[in-house]
Design a protein around this motif. Structure first.
Motif, PDB file in Angstrom:
ATOM      1  N   TRP A 176       2.215  -8.908  39.261  1.00  0.00           N
ATOM      2  CA  TRP A 176       2.611  -9.897  40.268  1.00  0.00           C
ATOM      3  C   TRP A 176       1.407 -10.467  40.996  1.00  0.00           C
ATOM      4  O   TRP A 176       1.492 -10.813  42.167  1.00  0.00           O
ATOM      5  CB  TRP A 176       3.580  -9.271  41.269  1.00  0.00           C
ATOM      6  CG  TRP A 176       5.005  -9.266  40.837  1.00  0.00           C
ATOM      7  CD1 TRP A 176       5.795 -10.344  40.579  1.00  0.00           C
ATOM      8  CD2 TRP A 176       5.835  -8.109  40.642  1.00  0.00           C
ATOM      9  NE1 TRP A 176       7.056  -9.952  40.226  1.00  0.00           N
ATOM     10  CE2 TRP A 176       7.120  -8.574  40.264  1.00  0.00           C
ATOM     11  CE3 TRP A 176       5.632  -6.743  40.752  1.00  0.00           C
ATOM     12  CZ2 TRP A 176       8.184  -7.718  39.993  1.00  0.00           C
ATOM     13  CZ3 TRP A 176       6.677  -5.886  40.491  1.00  0.00           C
ATOM     14  CH2 TRP A 176       7.943  -6.382  40.112  1.00  0.00           C
TER      15      TRP A 176
ATOM     16  N   MET B 102       4.444 -12.135  36.141  1.00  0.00           N
ATOM     17  CA  MET B 102       5.777 -11.969  36.721  1.00  0.00           C
ATOM     18  C   MET B 102       6.019 -12.916  37.898  1.00  0.00           C
ATOM     19  O   MET B 102       7.076 -12.890  38.525  1.00  0.00           O
ATOM     20  CB  MET B 102       6.007 -10.522  37.140  1.00  0.00           C
ATOM     21  CG  MET B 102       5.930  -9.533  35.983  1.00  0.00           C
ATOM     22  SD  MET B 102       6.899 -10.032  34.516  1.00  0.00           S
ATOM     23  CE  MET B 102       8.560  -9.840  35.128  1.00  0.00           C
TER      24      MET B 102
ATOM     25  N   GLY C 125       8.855 -15.239  35.167  1.00  0.00           N
ATOM     26  CA  GLY C 125       8.756 -14.253  36.231  1.00  0.00           C
ATOM     27  C   GLY C 125      10.087 -13.931  36.871  1.00  0.00           C
ATOM     28  O   GLY C 125      11.160 -14.235  36.329  1.00  0.00           O
ATOM     29  N   THR C 126      10.026 -13.290  38.041  1.00  0.00           N
ATOM     30  CA  THR C 126      11.232 -12.850  38.749  1.00  0.00           C
ATOM     31  C   THR C 126      11.805 -14.013  39.562  1.00  0.00           C
ATOM     32  O   THR C 126      11.840 -13.990  40.789  1.00  0.00           O
ATOM     33  CB  THR C 126      10.911 -11.646  39.659  1.00  0.00           C
ATOM     34  OG1 THR C 126       9.737 -11.951  40.443  1.00  0.00           O
ATOM     35  CG2 THR C 126      10.640 -10.404  38.836  1.00  0.00           C
TER      36      THR C 126
ATOM     37  N   MET D 188       7.445  -3.847  32.426  1.00  0.00           N
ATOM     38  CA  MET D 188       7.069  -5.161  32.921  1.00  0.00           C
ATOM     39  C   MET D 188       5.761  -5.646  32.298  1.00  0.00           C
ATOM     40  O   MET D 188       5.649  -6.797  31.853  1.00  0.00           O
ATOM     41  CB  MET D 188       6.934  -5.119  34.443  1.00  0.00           C
ATOM     42  CG  MET D 188       6.641  -6.452  35.080  1.00  0.00           C
ATOM     43  SD  MET D 188       6.509  -6.309  36.880  1.00  0.00           S
ATOM     44  CE  MET D 188       4.919  -5.494  37.040  1.00  0.00           C
TER      45      MET D 188
END
Length: 429
Positions: free
Chosen positions: A11, A226, A232-233, A313
């Motif tokens: 991230w 991510m 990504g999220t 991830m």
């Protein structure tokens, strides 16, 4: 001569600054290809700390540094950063720094809108830096952005500002926020234009000329996989593609010129802002990792959320991003822990998952499946060879490689650039 792209595999905040600096000494040209001044890189060179947000890391070594068309540029933030780095003894001139003439600008109205929307969202806010990156990318896609080349044409600026404010002032009215005065915005742009235009360049053409000289190019990404707007999220992501596939588009070169893709990831996991985080720790171990790792954002100063390494991830980031090998950073932060955990899968709605789901509700629902490994009491800080590492640390690294299905090309054991174990030189590929 091989080129290299460096991208984050988590991230963001993975320690790209040090790795990019380490590689930039071997490169001839460094190119930023996405993001804005929301991305922070910290470099430590000969005991001096340089904090960069928009400038490519190569500037501190006098390498030709390019801000590609995929970057959104806040001209005032850029000038402030140039002044700050100049004050540290690094001369940044148009001979060293080039900005793509077709790069889009971040304007004061973008940060104004960014903050107004976050405030209106309440508990559902994304957790942006409030610097206008998202709204600037929206204008780019909406074909109403002001670009670097427009600074040289008052008539174009006036017409584009009118179009922009027709859109933005309607949004601001709906949010109950103050509207933007077009005359003030025009005056600001006319004032900053002569300070920015000397850096403007036809970057795609320059990179094509560089290709024929067989110089080494380092493509520098920001944030992490991510946080990619597609992979990504979502919606807790940035507004650009952070994966290596965007290196060519954001710089103006073909995909075949990107070369070796090096993914950067920490030996644990961190995240800034809102959004799901399956392995997040809320206990003393999480606090310890944050303190030892000095986990505070370079740009915002916000404390980062910390958790165990998430192999699911990172493996997904490697496959989506075409990563050839990883640089594993901050191994030393794990020194002294009795045991370590690695996420090897997820539980969600009665199912076992071997990937991170795209659904927002499923992302919030997943629970990590952990594999437990012994820690080590010895220090790995400053290690520069495998023989300096404890056996348990080596076992941890090898298990990470197995789980993410990619080799560790570099291992970082402190913020100092020379405290790096080279397994495979990306430029030698």
């Amino acid at each position: 001569m091989a080129n290299v792209a460096v991208v984050g595999a988590q991230w963001g905040d993975e320690g790209k600054g040090k790795i990019v600096d380490w590689l930039s000494e071997r490169a001839d040209v460094v190119v930023r290809f996405q993001g804005g001044h929301n991305a922070g890189h910290t470099l430590v060179i000969n005991g001096v700390t340089y904090k960069l947000s928009l400038l490519p890391s190569g500037v501190v070594r006098g390498k030709l540094s390019i801000i590609g068309n995929g970057v959104v540029v806040d001209p005032w933030a850029l000038l402030d950063e140039i002044a700050r780095i100049n004050a540290q003894g690094i001369a940044i001139t148009p001979d060293v720094l080039k900005i793509a003439e077709n790069a889009c600008l971040i304007l004061p109205l973008h940060a104004h809108l960014d903050k107004a929307r976050e405030e209106a969202s309440g508990s559902a806010k994304i957790g942006t830096t409030g610097r206008g990156i998202g709204p600037a990318y929206e204008d780019r896609v909406g074909r109403r952005a002001i670009r670097v080349c427009d600074l040289d044409d008052r008539a174009v600026l006036e017409a584009k500002i009118e179009t922009l404010l027709r859109h933005h002032n309607a949004l601001l009215r709906g949010l109950g926020a103050a509207e933007v005065d077009g005359g003030e915005l025009l005056a600001k742009l006319l004032d900053v234009a002569p300070k920015i235009l000397p850096f403007a360049d036809v970057v795609w053409k320059r990179l094509d000329e560089i290709r024929h000289t067989r110089k080494r190019v380092l493509f520098e990404g920001a944030q992490g996989a991510m946080l990619d707007v597609d992979h990504g999220t979502y919606p807790y992501v940035t507004s650009s593609n952070t994966v290596s596939g965007n290196a060519g588009t954001g710089a103006g070169v073909g995909p075949g010129q990107v070369g070796y893709v090096l993914g950067i990831c920490k030996a644990y996991t961190t995240r800034v802002g809102s959004g799901p985080f399956p392995t997040e720790l809320f206990d003393a171990i999480g606090e310890r990792i944050g303190d030892r790792g000095r986990e505070f954002g370079t740009v915002t100063g916000r404390r980062r959320r910390c958790g165990w390494f998430d192999a699911v991830m990172v493996r997904q980031a490697i496959k989506v991003g075409g990563i050839n090998g990883i640089a594993l950073t901050k191994l030393d932060v794990l020194d002294g822990l009795d045991e370590l955990k690695i996420c090897v899968g997820y539980k969600s709605q009665g199912q076992t998952l071997a990937h991170y789901p795209a659904s927002q509700s499923r992302q919030a629902d997943v629970e990590p499946i952990y594999e437990v490994m012994p820690g080590w009491s010895e220090s790995t800080y400053g290690a520069r060879s495998w023989k300096d590492l404890p056996a348990s640390a080596i076992k941890y690294i090898r298990r990470v490689e197995e789980l993410i299905e990619a080799p560790v090309s570099l291992l970082s054991t402190s913020p100092e650039r020379d405290d790096t174990i080279l397994v495979h030189d990306p430029f030698a590929t």
